[in-house]
Scaffold this motif. Sequence first.
Motif, PDB file in Angstrom:
ATOM      1  N   LEU A  59       0.834  -1.206   0.000  1.00  0.00           N
ATOM      2  CA  LEU A  59       0.000   0.000   0.000  1.00  0.00           C
ATOM      3  C   LEU A  59       0.866   1.252   0.000  1.00  0.00           C
ATOM      4  O   LEU A  59       0.912   1.960  -0.990  1.00  0.00           O
ATOM      5  CB  LEU A  59      -0.990  -0.007   1.175  1.00  0.00           C
ATOM      6  N   ARG A  60       1.523   1.546   1.100  1.00  0.00           N
ATOM      7  CA  ARG A  60       2.547   2.604   1.189  1.00  0.00           C
ATOM      8  C   ARG A  60       3.506   2.157   2.285  1.00  0.00           C
ATOM      9  O   ARG A  60       3.109   1.443   3.198  1.00  0.00           O
ATOM     10  CB  ARG A  60       1.924   3.954   1.607  1.00  0.00           C
ATOM     11  N   ARG A  66       1.640   0.672  10.834  1.00  0.00           N
ATOM     12  CA  ARG A  66       1.070   1.649  11.760  1.00  0.00           C
ATOM     13  C   ARG A  66      -0.067   1.044  12.578  1.00  0.00           C
ATOM     14  O   ARG A  66      -0.347   1.475  13.686  1.00  0.00           O
ATOM     15  CB  ARG A  66       0.568   2.825  10.915  1.00  0.00           C
ATOM     16  N   PHE A  67      -0.755   0.031  12.028  1.00  0.00           N
ATOM     17  CA  PHE A  67      -1.889  -0.561  12.727  1.00  0.00           C
ATOM     18  C   PHE A  67      -1.531  -1.869  13.434  1.00  0.00           C
ATOM     19  O   PHE A  67      -2.412  -2.589  13.887  1.00  0.00           O
ATOM     20  CB  PHE A  67      -3.049  -0.789  11.741  1.00  0.00           C
ATOM     21  N   GLU A  96       3.518   7.806   8.896  1.00  0.00           N
ATOM     22  CA  GLU A  96       2.196   7.215   8.633  1.00  0.00           C
ATOM     23  C   GLU A  96       1.333   7.220   9.898  1.00  0.00           C
ATOM     24  O   GLU A  96       0.119   7.344   9.831  1.00  0.00           O
ATOM     25  CB  GLU A  96       2.343   5.782   8.104  1.00  0.00           C
ATOM     26  N   HIS A  98       1.324   9.467  12.011  1.00  0.00           N
ATOM     27  CA  HIS A  98       1.123  10.881  12.340  1.00  0.00           C
ATOM     28  C   HIS A  98       1.787  11.280  13.653  1.00  0.00           C
ATOM     29  O   HIS A  98       1.348  12.203  14.330  1.00  0.00           O
ATOM     30  CB  HIS A  98      -0.365  11.248  12.356  1.00  0.00           C
ATOM     31  N   ALA A 103       5.399  13.306   5.029  1.00  0.00           N
ATOM     32  CA  ALA A 103       5.382  11.942   4.496  1.00  0.00           C
ATOM     33  C   ALA A 103       6.654  11.711   3.702  1.00  0.00           C
ATOM     34  O   ALA A 103       7.358  12.655   3.347  1.00  0.00           O
ATOM     35  CB  ALA A 103       4.158  11.738   3.605  1.00  0.00           C
ATOM     36  N   MET A 105       8.199   9.857   0.249  1.00  0.00           N
ATOM     37  CA  MET A 105       7.727   9.390  -1.049  1.00  0.00           C
ATOM     38  C   MET A 105       8.878   8.844  -1.868  1.00  0.00           C
ATOM     39  O   MET A 105      10.043   8.981  -1.513  1.00  0.00           O
ATOM     40  CB  MET A 105       7.088  10.555  -1.794  1.00  0.00           C
ATOM     41  N   ARG A 148      12.080  10.561   0.000  1.00  0.00           N
ATOM     42  CA  ARG A 148      11.899  11.986  -0.320  1.00  0.00           C
ATOM     43  C   ARG A 148      10.883  12.574   0.649  1.00  0.00           C
ATOM     44  O   ARG A 148       9.693  12.269   0.593  1.00  0.00           O
ATOM     45  CB  ARG A 148      11.420  12.144  -1.771  1.00  0.00           C
ATOM     46  N   VAL A 150       8.333  15.056   2.124  1.00  0.00           N
ATOM     47  CA  VAL A 150       7.429  16.101   1.639  1.00  0.00           C
ATOM     48  C   VAL A 150       6.481  16.511   2.760  1.00  0.00           C
ATOM     49  O   VAL A 150       6.159  15.716   3.644  1.00  0.00           O
ATOM     50  CB  VAL A 150       6.576  15.645   0.426  1.00  0.00           C
TER      51      VAL A 150
ATOM     52  N   LEU B  10      -2.263  11.495  -5.796  1.00  0.00           N
ATOM     53  CA  LEU B  10      -1.421  12.459  -5.103  1.00  0.00           C
ATOM     54  C   LEU B  10      -2.054  13.837  -5.212  1.00  0.00           C
ATOM     55  O   LEU B  10      -2.648  14.171  -6.247  1.00  0.00           O
ATOM     56  CB  LEU B  10      -0.034  12.501  -5.749  1.00  0.00           C
ATOM     57  N   ILE B  14       1.961  17.869  -5.055  1.00  0.00           N
ATOM     58  CA  ILE B  14       3.021  16.900  -4.745  1.00  0.00           C
ATOM     59  C   ILE B  14       3.644  16.389  -6.040  1.00  0.00           C
ATOM     60  O   ILE B  14       2.940  15.932  -6.942  1.00  0.00           O
ATOM     61  CB  ILE B  14       2.450  15.704  -3.951  1.00  0.00           C
ATOM     62  N   LYS B  41      -3.883   5.307  -7.486  1.00  0.00           N
ATOM     63  CA  LYS B  41      -4.291   3.946  -7.126  1.00  0.00           C
ATOM     64  C   LYS B  41      -5.811   3.838  -7.201  1.00  0.00           C
ATOM     65  O   LYS B  41      -6.519   4.797  -6.881  1.00  0.00           O
ATOM     66  CB  LYS B  41      -3.875   3.621  -5.684  1.00  0.00           C
ATOM     67  N   THR B  65      -8.265   6.505   6.805  1.00  0.00           N
ATOM     68  CA  THR B  65      -7.329   5.921   7.763  1.00  0.00           C
ATOM     69  C   THR B  65      -6.286   5.027   7.096  1.00  0.00           C
ATOM     70  O   THR B  65      -5.160   4.949   7.586  1.00  0.00           O
ATOM     71  CB  THR B  65      -8.057   5.090   8.840  1.00  0.00           C
ATOM     72  N   LEU B  66      -6.659   4.360   6.007  1.00  0.00           N
ATOM     73  CA  LEU B  66      -5.713   3.375   5.450  1.00  0.00           C
ATOM     74  C   LEU B  66      -5.455   3.556   3.955  1.00  0.00           C
ATOM     75  O   LEU B  66      -4.305   3.617   3.532  1.00  0.00           O
ATOM     76  CB  LEU B  66      -6.232   1.951   5.735  1.00  0.00           C
ATOM     77  N   LEU B  67      -6.510   3.623   3.161  1.00  0.00           N
ATOM     78  CA  LEU B  67      -6.314   3.573   1.700  1.00  0.00           C
ATOM     79  C   LEU B  67      -5.527   4.774   1.197  1.00  0.00           C
ATOM     80  O   LEU B  67      -4.728   4.661   0.284  1.00  0.00           O
ATOM     81  CB  LEU B  67      -7.665   3.482   0.981  1.00  0.00           C
ATOM     82  N   ALA B  68      -5.769   5.944   1.791  1.00  0.00           N
ATOM     83  CA  ALA B  68      -5.036   7.146   1.385  1.00  0.00           C
ATOM     84  C   ALA B  68      -4.266   7.690   2.576  1.00  0.00           C
ATOM     85  O   ALA B  68      -4.687   7.536   3.722  1.00  0.00           O
ATOM     86  CB  ALA B  68      -6.007   8.205   0.875  1.00  0.00           C
ATOM     87  N   ASN B  69      -3.135   8.294   2.300  1.00  0.00           N
ATOM     88  CA  ASN B  69      -2.450   9.096   3.317  1.00  0.00           C
ATOM     89  C   ASN B  69      -2.804  10.539   2.995  1.00  0.00           C
ATOM     90  O   ASN B  69      -2.263  11.119   2.056  1.00  0.00           O
ATOM     91  CB  ASN B  69      -0.941   8.866   3.252  1.00  0.00           C
ATOM     92  N   VAL B  71      -2.090  13.227   4.063  1.00  0.00           N
ATOM     93  CA  VAL B  71      -1.020  14.229   4.086  1.00  0.00           C
ATOM     94  C   VAL B  71      -0.564  14.531   2.652  1.00  0.00           C
ATOM     95  O   VAL B  71      -0.218  15.654   2.318  1.00  0.00           O
ATOM     96  CB  VAL B  71       0.169  13.729   4.938  1.00  0.00           C
ATOM     97  N   ILE B  72      -0.577  13.509   1.814  1.00  0.00           N
ATOM     98  CA  ILE B  72      -0.068  13.669   0.444  1.00  0.00           C
ATOM     99  C   ILE B  72      -1.073  13.297  -0.634  1.00  0.00           C
ATOM    100  O   ILE B  72      -0.850  13.570  -1.808  1.00  0.00           O
ATOM    101  CB  ILE B  72       1.211  12.800   0.222  1.00  0.00           C
TER     102      ILE B  72
END
Lengths: 227, 81
Positions: A59-60, A66-67, A96, A98, A103, A105, A148, A150, B10, B14, B41, B65-69, B71-72
Amino acid sequence: MSAARVGVVTFPGTLDDQDAARAVRHAGGEAVPLWHADPDLKGVDAVFLPGGFSYGDYLRCGAISRFAPLMEELIPAARAGLPVLGTCNGFQILCEAHLLPGALMRNAGLHYVCRDQGIRVENTATPWTSDFTEGQEIVLPVKHGEGRYVADPATLAAIEAGGQVVFRYTGGNPNGSLNDIAGIRNEAGNIVGLMPHPEHAVEDLTGAPSTDGRAFFTSILKKLVNT
Amino acid sequence: MARVIVDVMLKPEILDAQGQAIARALPRLGFSGVSAVRQGKRFEVELDGPADEAALSDIRKMAETLLANTVIEDYRVTVEE
């Protein structure tokens, strides 16, 4: 007097936990293994989140870690002042979660970068950097594909103004990080994250470019012994 | 039974290094007239029940909470017809 106890977290896919534990012991501390699935901080005095590819970076980077059950304990403890250091993937996890702003990248050049990197210490007002001097130039290994840093302009301005930029790259930015940022801290200063790897630079024997990483571990142990 | 799509992109400000690399590759493959590419995505979420307001509210929470961050990244939730 018993040695200060520094927890070293292992997620599935963590790589650098053994080096991190060794670096803690090298500095005279006790390294306490913490397991991602076990929501128990075992009463440690500080926590090191090492690098690697936790949960396969699915995912990222850091998004799933984080969970993890352990994080349910770690996140409130860190907010309450527990010293936490995250390197590389550990830094990504802290962002992630917070616990740190911004973040990390994909590197601007898209390539994975593995090299010895010049770094300037910008802030020593953290339990992990007190043994450095402000402006000190050090060398640590970097090895990452997604480093990176950001943040939105307001956040970036706030962390710059608040002295929250702890490390900056020198001699060339390896990943396109904004303002050459290599590492940051939270407002309180107890949580620090950086992409470079202090735990790989504590012994000459391993062919490290320096032993500059030692000061991270001597800093935290001094802090824990004196409080 | 419903399928809900969550698109994650994004934020516009960004730098999308991967999208830029794709855009640079296109002319080499003979595709012209592309001024920019941004990569994102797409999540296809299958629900046990209908995509009612309660389910969509849950999906927005998942996205936050999960699929997207956030912040970015921005996200968009759509119900597939």
